[in-house]
Design a protein around this motif. Structure first.
Motif: not given
Length: 139
Positions: A121, A126-128
């Motif tokens: 992140w 990503a991923p949130e």
């Protein structure tokens, strides 16, 4: 995550530490000082809620310009994600792997390497964090 002051201990010792003081370990893992300071500078209060994960996801990633602090911030982001999961998802708990690597284990037995997620992140967005939390909270 490798907790340096635990050294290269064995799994039995890590399990004993969690068994003796799981809340103390959770408190230690929840500090995330660098992330909390960065968020505070941007006006985001990290109150260990799912909403605070959404607020983190919305921050401009100014930290990506600082290669030295990027891994530390990612580590903190993962520990913060784990903290929110452990404090809000019934049955979720911290589990220490050999060498002090912290993961989150759900009541179902499923494990999440939240530190690796936090590093991803911090590096790419990503991923949130809020998305992963939503997936975990559904299970």
């Amino acid at each position: 995550m490798n907790i340096p002051f635990l050294g290269s201990r064995h799994k039995k010792h890590d399990e004993a530490v969690l068994a003796l003081d799981p809340e103390g370990v959770a408190e230690l893992l929840s500090e995330c000082e660098l992330l909390r300071a960065q968020a505070s500078q941007e006006g985001v209060l990290l109150d260990d809620s799912a909403a605070s994960l959404e607020a983190l996801d919305q921050l401009l990633p100014r930290w990506r310009d600082d290669e030295e602090s990027l891994p530390w911030l990612g580590n903190d982001a993962g520990l913060y994600l784990g903290t929110v999961i452990v404090r809000t998802v019934p049955g979720a708990r911290w589990d220490l792997r050999p060498g002090g690597h912290a993961v989150v284990r759900l009541a179902s037995g499923r494990e999440f390497d939240v530190v690796e997620t936090g590093r991803e992140w911090a590096a790419s967005g990503a991923p949130e964090l809020s998305q992963l939390y939503a997936e975990v909270a559904e299970n």
